[in-house]
Structures are given as C-alpha cells and as structure tokens.
Write a protein that holds these residues in place. Structure first.
Motif, mmCIF file in Angstrom:
data_model
loop_
_atom_site.group_PDB
_atom_site.id
_atom_site.type_symbol
_atom_site.label_atom_id
_atom_site.label_comp_id
_atom_site.label_asym_id
_atom_site.label_seq_id
_atom_site.Cartn_x
_atom_site.Cartn_y
_atom_site.Cartn_z
ATOM 1 N N UNK A 103 19.218 -5.644 15.997
ATOM 2 C CA UNK A 103 18.009 -6.231 16.557
ATOM 3 C C UNK A 103 17.827 -5.666 17.957
ATOM 4 N N UNK A 104 16.682 -5.038 18.214
ATOM 5 C CA UNK A 104 16.363 -4.521 19.544
ATOM 6 C C UNK A 104 15.324 -5.445 20.156
ATOM 7 N N UNK A 105 15.683 -6.100 21.249
ATOM 8 C CA UNK A 105 14.751 -7.024 21.903
ATOM 9 C C UNK A 105 13.798 -6.241 22.792
ATOM 10 N N UNK A 106 12.528 -6.631 22.760
ATOM 11 C CA UNK A 106 11.500 -5.916 23.518
ATOM 12 C C UNK A 106 10.590 -6.914 24.222
ATOM 13 N N UNK A 107 10.548 -6.834 25.549
ATOM 14 C CA UNK A 107 9.548 -7.592 26.297
ATOM 15 C C UNK A 107 8.290 -6.733 26.323
ATOM 16 N N UNK A 108 7.152 -7.229 25.821
ATOM 17 C CA UNK A 108 5.971 -6.371 25.654
ATOM 18 C C UNK A 108 5.235 -6.049 26.953
ATOM 19 N N UNK A 109 5.893 -5.290 27.801
ATOM 20 C CA UNK A 109 5.301 -4.737 29.012
ATOM 21 C C UNK A 109 5.475 -3.225 28.947
ATOM 22 N N UNK A 110 4.564 -2.476 29.516
ATOM 23 C CA UNK A 110 4.599 -1.026 29.365
ATOM 24 C C UNK A 110 5.887 -0.421 29.907
ATOM 25 N N UNK A 111 6.379 -0.906 31.058
ATOM 26 C CA UNK A 111 7.621 -0.362 31.606
ATOM 27 C C UNK A 111 8.792 -0.604 30.670
ATOM 28 N N UNK A 112 8.817 -1.767 30.037
ATOM 29 C CA UNK A 112 9.902 -2.085 29.108
ATOM 30 C C UNK A 112 9.824 -1.207 27.870
ATOM 31 N N UNK A 113 8.627 -0.990 27.355
ATOM 32 C CA UNK A 113 8.460 -0.160 26.166
ATOM 33 C C UNK A 113 8.831 1.291 26.488
ATOM 34 N N UNK A 114 8.455 1.773 27.673
ATOM 35 C CA UNK A 114 8.829 3.130 28.078
ATOM 36 C C UNK A 114 10.345 3.256 28.190
ATOM 37 N N UNK A 115 10.978 2.218 28.750
ATOM 38 C CA UNK A 115 12.436 2.205 28.845
ATOM 39 C C UNK A 115 13.063 2.219 27.456
ATOM 40 N N UNK A 116 12.481 1.451 26.523
ATOM 41 C CA UNK A 116 13.007 1.402 25.161
ATOM 42 C C UNK A 116 12.933 2.767 24.494
ATOM 43 N N UNK A 117 11.892 3.527 24.814
ATOM 44 C CA UNK A 117 11.764 4.873 24.261
ATOM 45 C C UNK A 117 12.967 5.726 24.653
ATOM 46 N N UNK A 118 13.366 5.656 25.924
ATOM 47 C CA UNK A 118 14.541 6.398 26.367
ATOM 48 C C UNK A 118 15.802 5.890 25.685
ATOM 49 N N UNK A 119 15.900 4.570 25.547
ATOM 50 C CA UNK A 119 17.048 3.963 24.877
ATOM 51 C C UNK A 119 17.192 4.486 23.452
ATOM 52 N N UNK A 120 16.085 4.565 22.733
ATOM 53 C CA UNK A 120 16.126 5.029 21.347
ATOM 54 C C UNK A 120 16.534 6.496 21.265
ATOM 55 N N UNK A 121 15.987 7.334 22.168
ATOM 56 C CA UNK A 121 16.371 8.754 22.192
ATOM 57 C C UNK A 121 17.873 8.902 22.431
ATOM 58 N N UNK A 122 18.373 8.198 23.432
ATOM 59 C CA UNK A 122 19.793 8.314 23.783
ATOM 60 C C UNK A 122 20.685 7.776 22.670
ATOM 61 N N UNK A 123 20.278 6.650 22.070
ATOM 62 C CA UNK A 123 21.071 6.064 20.989
ATOM 63 C C UNK A 123 21.156 7.019 19.802
ATOM 64 N N UNK A 124 20.039 7.598 19.424
ATOM 65 C CA UNK A 124 20.031 8.529 18.293
ATOM 66 C C UNK A 124 20.945 9.720 18.555
ATOM 67 N N UNK A 125 20.878 10.284 19.781
ATOM 68 C CA UNK A 125 21.719 11.430 20.115
ATOM 69 C C UNK A 125 23.201 11.079 20.045
ATOM 70 N N UNK A 126 23.555 9.917 20.599
ATOM 71 C CA UNK A 126 24.964 9.528 20.628
ATOM 72 C C UNK A 126 25.476 9.160 19.243
ATOM 73 N N UNK A 127 24.660 8.431 18.468
ATOM 74 C CA UNK A 127 25.081 8.080 17.113
ATOM 75 C C UNK A 127 25.231 9.315 16.240
#
Length: 421
Positions: free
Chosen positions: A293-317
């Motif tokens: 479960x990925x928690x997301x506060x629906x603000x643009x800065x949070x969504x932009x941060x989540x984008x980086x999180x997903x990129x980094x997670x995919x690379x590491x996994x």
C-alpha cells in the motif's frame, strides 16, 4: 494541561535568558556544540513526554480498549443485534456488562469468543487462515513524511483485529510513531535488542522474532515495536555487503521474510509500517511483503515526490530480483489519505491518479477529519474511541471512510486467498 506547563521544564533547564540577556538557543551562535544542544533538547522533550504519559497512564494502570455495544459487536461479527440477544438469552454468549441504562457492552475478547462460538456451526464466521492460505504481509510505504503512512498502518491493523484476524503490526520506522500509538515510548519502554533489528541483525546477538513480539491492549493484535536501533541495520548492511562472503548475509533483503517465517503459523495478516525512506529496511520489507500500500496525500508536491519514489523503488527492486530476491505480490494499491472532498485541486489530482492507474487507486479515500486528528492527540485511533465522544456526523463520516477503505483491503486479501465474497 495548559501550554505554559509544558513549556516550563525547558525554560528552567536552559536557565531562562542566556548570558547578557540573550534568548535561549543563541549559544549556537557563540561557538558551542550543536550536538550538545540537540542532545539536551532531546532529553528535555523525552522527560516531558514521560511526565505527560505518567499523568495519562499512571504506573498502576495500562492502556485499555473500550467496550463495544451489542450493535457494534453484531456488526463486527456479521449478524443482527437481535441474534446476539438470542444467544445471550440461550446462554451461548459471554455475559455482557450492563450500563445503568441497560445497554449491553462486550469486550473485544468476548466478541472474538462469540465469533468462535458461531464458527462451530458455520466456519465462515471465523476469518482465520485455512489450509493452503498464505500469510498475508502488507507493507505500508512512502518515503515522503506526512503522507498518513502510520495512521493508515494503525487503522488497517486494528480493522483486521476487530474482525477476528490474527494480526501482527511491525514498526520498522526508527521514529516509532506506530509504537507510540500503541502506548509505547521507545526511550523508556524498550531495552536494547527489543525491536525487529534484534531478529534481523547479522551478529551472534540475533534472537528469535517471537521474543520481541509484544501483546497489546487490542485483543488479537500483537506488535513488534520500533526505536532508533533500527537505524543500525542501515549502517550494518553496507559493511556486511563489503566484507562478508556469506550468501545469507549478502542476501540482506531476505532477512525480514526469514524472520516472519518463524511465526507464520501464529498470524493471518502482518502489517509493516515502513520508514519514510528507501533504505535497506524498506527494501527488506518490500521483499517480505505479499502486498503493498502506497499512501498518497493528494497535493502536487507529494505526487511529484511519489514519482521519484516509484522510479527509485523499481530500480532497486530490479537489482534485488537479479540477486535472487522475491518481488512477486498479490496486490499493489495507492491509498489516498487526508482527502478533503471540497478541495478542488485535490479532487483534480485524485482524478489524474485514477485516470493513470485505474483500479490500483483504492476507491475509498481516507478523509481528512477532525475526528481522526482529535483521536490522535491522545495517542488513539478512531477505532478506539466511542461515537459519543464526537459530533455524530463528523464521526460517522470518518468511520465510514475508514471502514470503506479497509474493507477494500480486506476484500483484496480474501481474493488472494481464493475466497469468494
């Protein structure tokens, strides 16, 4: 407590104004150690928190879960209130406490007992895992603070426990907010080696996970608490990877999963509250999880941060998978948290997420609610406080959103187990 009472210990400890009438804290500009200043402030705050907790929960008492009305008990079990009364009259239900107005109140232990009684004739009343159903491990994660991760993890864990699932919550965050919600203050209630670190460390001090699991005041819900020693895993792992030739040591990402296997028979659902960072602990948790479960506060800065999180997670996994790690999963979902339905920009961001990710965004958001925040002020969740303590409409909206959200997660778990409905 009046705010002045909270401030007093700090003013006294710092001696009021500094030399020459300077304000407290100005010593950092005079060349004194920032380390010592931060250390002193940490000790002052810890002492004040300990005092506040002692007033709320004296040493002779312990945090207790409230009792539930017969209507609430019936709803949790999935029967009618009339049927609960029938069982009571027939002597097949535990003896309820009665209020001065004649209302019957049941403890959660008694609700579990009722559920077991009904399951003798109809097994579906018991939700526990059956033969062939795997332990469901759910990682709740996001590396941006303030996304509602710990609030979500706590309410999900309590929801499953309320409905009769044998539940284990694991606090992987060195800040230990989940532990605090369950009445534990890490500085005072935990000794060395009493967190998950004790069960996944690399040296001879490693101990069985069963030894660091604690019962809670919430029947059916145990916890592995957290504190700052979890950070040691982040420091130890790079050194071990550089120095150790042991295959088991080098597969650091399997250590949480290996520890969980030793208690697998005791639980149905495990909730991992991950730290707000993408380090070795989070990677280990993601590899141990069957669902995320990925928690997301629906603000643009949070969504932009989540984008980086997903990129980094995919690379590491990807690296972990190539090294033999398990990245298979039952479900991966986004949880919208602290949602304000009347906030136009938030609604637009949620709409954007649904258009991009479809059903991977859970239908029910967790609403931003004064009921949830007010409960948190006393280190409680909304599931712990009775409806009469709030404005009813406020409580009903908040509990409806929580139950709707958690009900979706429960349905996904049951689907992963191959259960219909």
């Amino acid at each position: 407590m009046h705010p002045m009472e909270i401030d007093a210990p700090r003013r006294e400890a710092q001696g009021g104004e500094g030399p020459g009438g300077e304000a407290p804290g100005s010593e950092t500009r005079r060349g004194k150690s920032l380390t010592r200043l931060i250390e002193a402030d940490a000790e002052i705050l810890s002492a004040q928190l300990k005092e506040l907790r002692a007033r709320a929960f004296p040493p002779t008492s312990a945090k207790e879960l409230r009792k539930f009305t017969s209507g609430e008990a019936a709803k949790l079990i999935g029967v009618s209130d009339a049927y609960i009364r029938h069982l009571s009259l027939a002597g097949e239900a535990p003896e309820a406490e009665k209020t001065s107005r004649g209302r019957r109140l049941f403890s959660l232990d008694q609700i579990h007992e009722l559920r077991r009684t009904l399951a003798r004739s109809k097994p579906a009343y018991s939700p526990v895992r059956r033969a062939g159903e795997h332990l469901q491990v759910i990682a709740v994660t996001n590396f941006k603070g303030g996304s509602g991760k710990t609030t979500t993890a706590a309410h999900v864990a309590q929801y499953f426990a309320l409905r009769g699932y044998r539940t284990l919550a694991i606090d992987l965050d060195p800040q230990a907010s989940l532990s605090a919600l369950f009445g534990l203050q890490p500085e005072f209630d935990l000794e060395e080696n009493e967190t998950l670190y004790g069960a996944i460390r690399y040296d001879e001090a490693r101990r069985p996970l069963s030894e660091v699991i604690r019962s809670t005041y919430f029947p059916g819900l145990d916890i592995v608490p957290g504190n700052l020693e979890l950070q040691d895993f982040e420091h130890d792992t790079p050194r071990v990877l550089a120095q150790s030739a042991s295959a088991s040591d080098r597969m650091f990402f399997s250590r949480v999963a290996t520890a969980l296997q030793t208690v697998e028979a005791d639980y149905d659902v495990v909730i991992l509250d991950c730290p707000p960072s993408l380090g070795f602990l989070t990677l280990s948790a993601l590899c141990a999880a069957r669902s995320v479960l990925v928690t997301v506060h629906p603000q643009m800065l949070d969504v932009a941060s989540m984008s980086q999180f997903l990129h980094m997670t995919a690379d590491l996994l990807d690296v972990v998978e190539q090294a033999g790690g398990d990245a298979d999963y039952d479900f991966f979902r986004y949880v919208i948290t602290r949602f304000e339905p009347t906030d136009g920009p938030q609604a637009q961001i949620v709409g954007l997420m649904r258009s991009l990710f479809g059903s991977r965004v859970l239908t029910t958001p967790m609403l931003k609610s004064t009921a949830i925040s007010d409960a948190g002020l006393t280190k409680q969740t909304l599931y712990e406080i009775a409806r009469e303590n709030f404005i009813r409409a406020t409580y009903d909206r908040a509990i409806e959103s929580l139950d709707g959200l958690n009900g979706e997660i429960e349905a996904l778990v049951r689907e992963a187990w191959g259960r219909a409905g």
